[in-house]
Design a protein around this motif. Structure first.
Motif, PDB file in Angstrom:
ATOM      1  N   ALA A 100       0.835  -1.207   0.000  1.00  0.00           N
ATOM      2  CA  ALA A 100       0.000   0.000   0.000  1.00  0.00           C
ATOM      3  C   ALA A 100       0.863   1.248   0.000  1.00  0.00           C
ATOM      4  CB  ALA A 100      -0.931   0.000   1.213  1.00  0.00           C
ATOM      5  N   ASN A 101       1.883   1.271   0.854  1.00  0.00           N
ATOM      6  CA  ASN A 101       2.777   2.428   0.931  1.00  0.00           C
ATOM      7  C   ASN A 101       4.047   2.007   1.656  1.00  0.00           C
ATOM      8  OD1 ASN A 101       3.918   4.904   2.447  1.00  0.00           O
ATOM      9  ND2 ASN A 101       2.556   5.829   0.934  1.00  0.00           N
ATOM     10  N   ALA A 102       5.194   2.187   1.026  1.00  0.00           N
ATOM     11  CA  ALA A 102       6.457   1.706   1.595  1.00  0.00           C
ATOM     12  C   ALA A 102       6.827   2.438   2.876  1.00  0.00           C
ATOM     13  CB  ALA A 102       7.577   1.845   0.563  1.00  0.00           C
ATOM     14  N   SER A 103       6.516   3.726   2.973  1.00  0.00           N
ATOM     15  CA  SER A 103       6.849   4.463   4.190  1.00  0.00           C
ATOM     16  C   SER A 103       6.067   3.926   5.386  1.00  0.00           C
ATOM     17  CB  SER A 103       6.564   5.956   4.016  1.00  0.00           C
ATOM     18  OG  SER A 103       7.527   6.566   3.174  1.00  0.00           O
ATOM     19  N   VAL A 104       4.820   3.547   5.159  1.00  0.00           N
ATOM     20  CA  VAL A 104       4.014   2.959   6.231  1.00  0.00           C
ATOM     21  C   VAL A 104       4.613   1.619   6.649  1.00  0.00           C
ATOM     22  CG1 VAL A 104       1.756   1.994   6.830  1.00  0.00           C
ATOM     23  CG2 VAL A 104       1.903   4.156   5.580  1.00  0.00           C
TER      24      VAL A 104
END
Length: 385
Positions: free
Chosen positions: A72-76
């Motif tokens: 979904a989102n690499a930073s998350v």
């Protein structure tokens, strides 16, 4: 909470995470309300000891959770990876200290292993001063840890081997000052800026050495190589990010038309070949990683110590995954054409995130040398394996 419950919770959060990716990027940190939702779902407790309320998941399931979030989102995914692995000290600390620091289920933890601080030995406590880089997710943390060299009576303390003694110091995040240094190319939403403290009193019971201390909790998860587990976490982020990039590219290529033609880009033979190559490479790297994790895990649940060969194979598979994932993100970024250069396009964010992740010491190119020495039967310092 069961693993199935956790996975359903992540599924329900994924759409929101994807929808807030631009917000996360612009904020350069994980928004506090989203961090709280992830904590409520149990994401940060996946490898925390069960006696402290954690799920104590095996490494293969940890990989699945982090990869799913990173899709979904690499930073998350990165923030969850750091928060989850930061609870491992709970398996080493005295039971009372571990409960004080880790028993609250919605607390988020973070920290930096590198010994960038100095801890003066004052008998029953340390006096800690230092500034640590790469404090991913620290703004949402209740507790932080920072590696520090131990000094007593003005002298750096050393092991019998001559190596400096350093320990991880654990302290409430409210005691730290945060420094806004996180102006970077990729993984922008991780908030990995600096934090610092000056002359902070840290009880000795709130310190740990992952190199010389032994886990108090002897469950297989804490027999698993600690730095190998961290490397699995980093590799899992890169895996999920690359999977997300491939999925987005397939949708883009079906919708995008060739210049002056009626065919979609997905109907071009060269495009089909590149997608097939990228998909095969990522699947092969994932299979190698899964095999290495399983090999080490089977040894962890046995009676004997985990072999050097298994530890080296694990680190090699993690480094290989990060490298392949970055190559996949580069390939699909190129296939995205001119539209991929815009900051609003997910493919360039995935490309940047992938290449920043490869810089982490647990998967950096030097890992190949370390694994190669083991493969060739040369002498090797196994402390960081």
């Amino acid at each position: 909470m069961t693993y199935a419950d956790l996975y359903r919770a992540i599924d329900s959060l994924s759409e929101e995470i994807i929808g807030r990716s631009e917000e996360i990027e612009d904020a350069r940190r994980l928004p506090a309300d989203l961090a709280a939702k992830l904590a409520e779902a149990g994401c940060f407790n996946i490898i925390k000891p069960a006696e402290l309320g954690g799920m104590e998941l095996p490494p293969a399931q940890m990989m699945e959770v982090i990869a799913k979030l990173s899709e979904a989102n690499a930073s998350v995914g990165w923030c969850v990876m750091i928060g989850a692995t930061s609870t491992l000290a709970g398996a080493y600390l005295d039971a009372n200290a571990a409960r004080e620091i880790y028993a609250k289920p919605r607390d988020i933890h973070g920290g930096v292993f590198a010994p960038m601080g100095k801890a003066e030995d004052r008998g029953d406590h340390y006096l800690l001063t230092g500034q640590w880089q790469w404090g991913s997710g620290s703004a949402n943390c209740a507790w932080l840890g920072g590696g520090a060299m131990i000094v007593k009576d003005g002298e750096l303390q050393r092991h019998e081997s001559g190596a400096p003694i350093h320990r991880m110091m654990l302290f409430p995040a409210r005691e730290a000052e945060f420094v806004d240094t996180w102006h970077v190319a990729g993984l922008k939403g991780t908030g990995s800026g600096d934090f610092k403290v000056a002359a902070l009193r840290v009880p000795k019971a709130h310190s740990v050495s992952f190199l010389s201390d032994s886990p108090r909790i002897t469950a297989p998860l804490y027999k698993f190589p600690l730095f190998g587990l961290l490397a699995v976490g980093v590799a899992s982020v890169t895996l999920g990010n690359a999977k997300g990039a491939l999925a987005e590219t397939k949708s883009l290529l079906k919708a995008k038309r060739t210049t002056g033609g009626a065919r979609s880009q997905s109907q071009r033979a060269t495009v089909q070949t590149e997608i097939a190559r990228a998909s095969a490479a990522l699947s092969a790297a994932e299979a190698l990683l899964a095999k290495a994790i399983d090999t080490a895990w089977q040894e962890a649940i046995g009676c004997d110590p985990i072999t050097t060969d298994a530890r080296a194979e694990l680190r090699l598979a993690c480094a290989h995954m990060a490298e392949v994932a970055a190559d996949v993100c580069k390939a699909v970024y190129t296939l995205g054409g001119g539209s991929a250069v815009y900051l609003s396009n997910d493919l360039q964010r995935r490309f940047r995130d992938a290449h920043v992740a490869t810089q982490h010491i647990m998967v950096a190119p030097a890992t190949y040398e370390l694994a190669g020495r083991v493969l060739l039967g040369e002498d090797v310092d196994t402390a960081m394996l």
